[in-house]
Design an enzyme around this catalytic site. Structure first.
Site, PDB file in Angstrom:
ATOM      1  N   HIS A  78       0.841  -1.198   0.000  1.00 18.16           N
ATOM      2  CA  HIS A  78       0.000   0.000   0.000  1.00 18.16           C
ATOM      3  C   HIS A  78       0.875   1.247   0.000  1.00 18.16           C
ATOM      4  O   HIS A  78       1.999   1.248   0.525  1.00 18.16           O
ATOM      5  CB  HIS A  78      -0.973   0.000   1.182  1.00 18.16           C
ATOM      6  CG  HIS A  78      -0.351  -0.008   2.536  1.00 18.16           C
ATOM      7  ND1 HIS A  78       0.061   1.142   3.187  1.00 18.16           N
ATOM      8  CD2 HIS A  78      -0.079  -1.031   3.398  1.00 18.16           C
ATOM      9  CE1 HIS A  78       0.536   0.833   4.371  1.00 18.16           C
ATOM     10  NE2 HIS A  78       0.472  -0.482   4.532  1.00 18.16           N
ATOM     11  N   ASP A  80      -0.118   4.335   1.163  1.00 18.92           N
ATOM     12  CA  ASP A  80      -0.489   5.333   2.167  1.00 18.92           C
ATOM     13  C   ASP A  80       0.226   5.067   3.490  1.00 18.92           C
ATOM     14  O   ASP A  80       0.723   3.965   3.748  1.00 18.92           O
ATOM     15  CB  ASP A  80      -2.006   5.353   2.381  1.00 18.92           C
ATOM     16  CG  ASP A  80      -2.572   4.008   2.826  1.00 18.92           C
ATOM     17  OD1 ASP A  80      -2.116   2.977   2.304  1.00 18.92           O
ATOM     18  OD2 ASP A  80      -3.460   3.981   3.695  1.00 18.92           O
ATOM     19  N   ASP A 110       6.338   0.762   6.757  1.00 19.16           N
ATOM     20  CA  ASP A 110       4.882   0.575   6.650  1.00 19.16           C
ATOM     21  C   ASP A 110       4.295   1.617   5.697  1.00 19.16           C
ATOM     22  O   ASP A 110       3.690   2.575   6.133  1.00 19.16           O
ATOM     23  CB  ASP A 110       4.246   0.666   8.028  1.00 19.16           C
ATOM     24  CG  ASP A 110       2.797   0.232   8.046  1.00 19.16           C
ATOM     25  OD1 ASP A 110       2.370  -0.468   7.104  1.00 19.16           O
ATOM     26  OD2 ASP A 110       2.077   0.593   8.985  1.00 19.16           O
ATOM     27  N   GLU A 142      -5.047   1.607   2.645  1.00 18.19           N
ATOM     28  CA  GLU A 142      -4.969   0.416   3.494  1.00 18.19           C
ATOM     29  C   GLU A 142      -5.128   0.775   4.965  1.00 18.19           C
ATOM     30  O   GLU A 142      -5.706   0.009   5.748  1.00 18.19           O
ATOM     31  CB  GLU A 142      -3.623  -0.288   3.270  1.00 18.19           C
ATOM     32  CG  GLU A 142      -3.485  -1.645   3.957  1.00 18.19           C
ATOM     33  CD  GLU A 142      -2.940  -1.575   5.377  1.00 18.19           C
ATOM     34  OE1 GLU A 142      -2.956  -2.604   6.068  1.00 18.19           O
ATOM     35  OE2 GLU A 142      -2.509  -0.482   5.817  1.00 18.19           O
ATOM     36  N   GLU A 167       4.384  -6.213   3.871  1.00 17.30           N
ATOM     37  CA  GLU A 167       4.247  -5.566   5.172  1.00 17.30           C
ATOM     38  C   GLU A 167       5.417  -5.960   6.082  1.00 17.30           C
ATOM     39  O   GLU A 167       6.055  -6.989   5.878  1.00 17.30           O
ATOM     40  CB  GLU A 167       2.920  -5.982   5.831  1.00 17.30           C
ATOM     41  CG  GLU A 167       1.672  -5.474   5.138  1.00 17.30           C
ATOM     42  CD  GLU A 167       1.280  -4.067   5.602  1.00 17.30           C
ATOM     43  OE1 GLU A 167       2.079  -3.417   6.310  1.00 17.30           O
ATOM     44  OE2 GLU A 167       0.169  -3.643   5.258  1.00 17.30           O
TER      45      GLU A 167
END
Length: 381
Positions: A78, A80, A110, A142, A167
């Protein structure tokens, strides 16, 4: 124009703010990150598809494809980040700072930084020798609704064999995790003067009954469900926040409770929601039209990769780490809807996520680089 080096790739991603938040004062578009990834991946020969997320106007997904046909590998992440506590950061969160063998910055683990690993691996791989398609997926939101991944799960024009979501797992393959549900329970009573409580309908009194029933549901979850792969082996129900009334000399007219539930694999979000709803049926009969139960966001289901997947076996070999479960939630259940075996595996530790001074320990660089190269070669080569 040659692609930037690894550290400059990192810097180029972190410097582009892409916060997602339910608070509109924080919420931002991720388009600058998407466009930067598109530029780099185009230089590597990928075909680029950028689509706006229908449920989140101004937010975008990217699917970059190298090669033709079905199957192959999907590397996903992701774009964001969460908001940040400016006063608690020792460095600029949007400027990668290298010190103490670490890279500091918002999104370093992250998880915008994962895309730097992917692009760096693609520089050294003989891309002309790939026989199955490689796809890079970059999603929006996300950290809030997961609407980007949910939209991707509904598309039908590609179906990878395997997917890896980068992740921060400390390079430990995560092959199952719980889901996430945030539910609201609103009691609407009838306010009045506190000198005669019987002339009103006190919402706090009714909420007291609701809490008593939900305590029974907590115990029911413990007794009915069990998955020994998790440290907490049953679905949890947490009382997160409660608000009611406005003055001690008024009968409380409204009280609202927010709860969190975490379904385990094999238990649907709907099953837990119905369990809560059924537990409150008698109270609803006693106080008609007083209780409203509603989703604070769309429920996120639990996830589990097929136990005998080749992806699990190879990930354990490549990392030297045994596959585990996780209590946190990712986009995995939505990515898995594409029909692919899916694991969560990436550099950095979840303990550093959502914290001031987020960092990537540089000891992860070489093993992560080797991991990405091996995954591409096995499933696309």
């Amino acid at each position: 124009m040659p692609l930037p080096g690894f550290i400059d790739l990192y810097k180029g991603l972190i410097k582009l703010p892409s916060i997602s938040s339910t608070d509109s004062a924080w919420d931002q578009s991720n388009l600058t990150v998407i466009n930067q990834l598109a530029e780099w991946l185009t230089e590597l020969g990928f075909q680029i598809e950028i689509s706006e997320v229908k449920a989140a106007p101004g937010k975008f997904n990217l699917v970059a494809t190298l090669g033709q046909g079905e199957g192959g590998l999907l590397l996903a992440g992701h774009t964001d980040t969460v908001p940040y506590d400016e006063g608690q950061w020792e460095t600029d969160p949007f400027k990668v700072t290298e010190k103490d063998n670490r890279l500091y910055g918002l999104g370093t683990i992250d998880m915008k930084g994962f895309f730097a690993f992917v692009i760096e691996a693609l520089k050294v791989i003989d891309r002309d020798q790939l026989t199955k398609p490689l796809r890079i997926l970059a999603t929006a939101d996300e950290e809030t609704t997961m609407s980007g991944a949910q939209q991707i799960s509904e598309q039908k024009h590609f179906k990878p064999d395997y997917a890896v979501i980068g992740e921060p797992t400390g390079l430990v393959p995560v092959i199952m995790h719980k889901g996430h549900m945030s539910e609201g329970i609103r009691i609407t009573g009838r306010s009045g003067h506190s000198s005669d409580p019987d002339k009103g309908l006190n919402a706090i009194d009714i909420m007291h009954l609701v809490l008593s029933e939900l305590k029974k549901v907590q115990q029911q979850f413990k007794e009915k469900y069990n998955n020994p792969h998790f440290e907490v082996p049953y679905p949890t129900l947490n009382f997160g926040s409660i608000h009611g009334g406005d003055s001690p000399n008024r009968i409380c007219g409204c009280c609202e409770l927010h709860i969190d539930m975490r379904p385990i694999p094999g238990v649907t979000t709907n099953e837990l929601f119905i369990t809560v709803k059924n537990a409150l049926n008698e109270i609803e009969k006693r106080y008609p039209n007083c209780i409203e139960i509603f989703h604070l966001h769309e429920p996120i289901p639990s996830y589990q990769c097929p136990i005998h997947s080749d992806l699990i076996e190879q990930a354990e070999i490549y990392t030297g780490n045994k596959a585990q479960s996780a209590n946190y939630c990712t986009e995995a259940p939505f990515i898995q809807e594409l029909g692919c075996d899916t694991i969560v595996l990436g550099p950095g530790h979840i303990a550093q996520a959502h914290q001031p001074n987020e960092f990537l320990d540089l000891s992860f660089v070489k093993p992560t680089q080797a991991l990405v190269e091996k995954l591409i070669q096995r499933y696309c080569g």
